[in-house]
Write an enzyme that holds these catalytic residues in place. Sequence first.
Site, short mmCIF file in Angstrom:
data_model
loop_
_atom_site.label_atom_id
_atom_site.label_comp_id
_atom_site.label_asym_id
_atom_site.label_seq_id
_atom_site.Cartn_x
_atom_site.Cartn_y
_atom_site.Cartn_z
CE1 TYR A 32 -30.81 -52.27 -18.94
CE2 TYR A 32 -32.81 -51.56 -20.04
CZ TYR A 32 -31.50 -51.98 -20.11
OH TYR A 32 -30.89 -52.12 -21.33
CE LYS A 146 -33.64 -55.03 -20.83
NZ LYS A 146 -32.83 -54.64 -21.99
CD GLU A 178 -26.56 -58.95 -26.75
OE1 GLU A 178 -27.78 -59.15 -26.77
OE2 GLU A 178 -25.91 -58.83 -25.68
CG LEU A 202 -30.65 -59.15 -22.47
CD1 LEU A 202 -30.24 -58.92 -21.03
CD2 LEU A 202 -31.49 -58.00 -22.98
N1 PDD Z 1 -32.69 -53.48 -25.04
N2 PDD Z 1 -29.55 -57.23 -26.36
C1 PDD Z 1 -29.33 -56.07 -25.73
C2 PDD Z 1 -27.94 -55.72 -25.37
C3 PDD Z 1 -30.41 -55.21 -25.44
O1 PDD Z 1 -30.19 -54.06 -24.79
C4 PDD Z 1 -31.71 -55.58 -25.84
C5 PDD Z 1 -32.93 -54.74 -25.54
C6 PDD Z 1 -31.90 -56.80 -26.50
C7 PDD Z 1 -33.25 -57.29 -26.94
O2 PDD Z 1 -33.99 -57.78 -25.83
P1 PDD Z 1 -35.58 -57.74 -25.84
O3 PDD Z 1 -36.03 -58.42 -27.08
O4 PDD Z 1 -35.93 -58.48 -24.62
O5 PDD Z 1 -35.98 -56.28 -25.82
C8 PDD Z 1 -30.79 -57.61 -26.74
C9 PDD Z 1 -33.77 -52.65 -24.52
C10 PDD Z 1 -34.95 -52.52 -25.43
C11 PDD Z 1 -33.20 -51.32 -24.09
O6 PDD Z 1 -32.12 -51.35 -23.50
O7 PDD Z 1 -33.82 -50.28 -24.31
#
Ligand code: PDD
Length: 287
Positions: A32, A146, A178, A202
Site C-alpha cells: 500500500y 510497505k 523507526e 521503511l
Molecule cells: N506510514 N515507517 C513506517 C513503518 C510507516 O508506516 C510510515 C508511514 C513511515 C513514514 O513514511 P512516509 O514519510 O513515506 O509516510 C515510516 C503511513 C503514513 C501509514 O501507514 O499510514
Amino acid sequence: MPTVHLNGQFLPLEEARVPVMDRGFLFGDGVYEVIPVYDRQPFRLEEHLSRLQDSLDGIRLANPHSVAEWTALIERIVRDAEWEDVGVYLQVTRGPGPRDHAFPREVRPTVFLMPLELPAPPAELVANGVAAITAEDIRWSRCDIKATALLANVLLRQLSVDAGCAETLLIRDGQLMEGSASSVFLVKDGVILAPPKTRLILPGITYDVALELAGREGLPYRVRPIAEAELRAADEIWITSSTKEILAVTRLDGQPVGDGRPGPLYRRMIALYQAYKHTVMRGNPAP
Ligand code: PDD
C-alpha cells in the site's frame, strides 16, 4: 460518503466489496501507499509511486497500472474528495485465489483507492511535542516493503496508545529503527542523525524531504546507525510521516527529551517543511 476506486470502478465506499477469498484478507498479501495531497495537489507523487513499484517488486507482484494510470486514478479520487487536503490510500493485493500460501496460478490483483481526511497536525502538538515509548522491534526483516500485513506494527502502536503516547519507537539489536508508523530522527550537539535506509526500515518519503531540506539549508546531518543509548541521550527526537508531517518527541518512556520542549532544530525544520508544503499547495513544487 467518499467515492473510492475498486478494480476499475468508482463507487461509494459503502458499496465497495472484496471477496473473502482475496489474499489481502486471508494472508495480508498486498502492499500500500498513503500519498498526502495538499490543496488537491499530490505531494511527492513520483516518489510514492516509485516506492509502490519497489514494494510490488519486493512481493513479486506485477504492477497493474502505469504511472500515468495511477496518476489519473489518484486525480479522480482527489477531485471527488470532500476535503482539500487528503491522504490517498491505495493498496494492491494478490487478489482472490484458493487458500494456499503459494501464489495462485492466475493472478488477478485487487486495486483499491480511497481518500482519507488529512488534517494538519494540531498546533498544540507542533508547539509542545508528543510523548513516545520504546519497544523491541518484533517485525520481520523486510520492513522496506510497505506491506498491508501490519500485525506487528498494529500491536506495537497499541502499546503506545495504552500508555497514552503518540508513537512507539522500535529498537532492534540495540539500534533505533523507526516508529510503528513513522520515521525517526535525533539531534545531538547540533547534528541531525538519521538511521540508514536498510531492509529493516521503511524508506520514508517525509524522511527524504527532511534530509533534503536540511541539506539545502546547510543544517548538519549524518545518516548512520543509532544506538539505543544515543536515543536516550538525544537533545531532540523527531518523528515524521505523510500524515504526521514532523513532530517533536518531548517525552520518551516517561522522561523528558532534552529540556522537555521541542528543540531549536525542530523549530527550524518544521518551519522549512511548512514553507515547502505551501510551495506545493500553490501548485508550484519546489525542486
Ligand atoms: N506510514 N515507517 C513506517 C513503518 C510507516 O508506516 C510510515 C508511514 C513511515 C513514514 O513514511 P512516509 O514519510 O513515506 O509516510 C515510516 C503511513 C503514513 C501509514 O501507514 O499510514
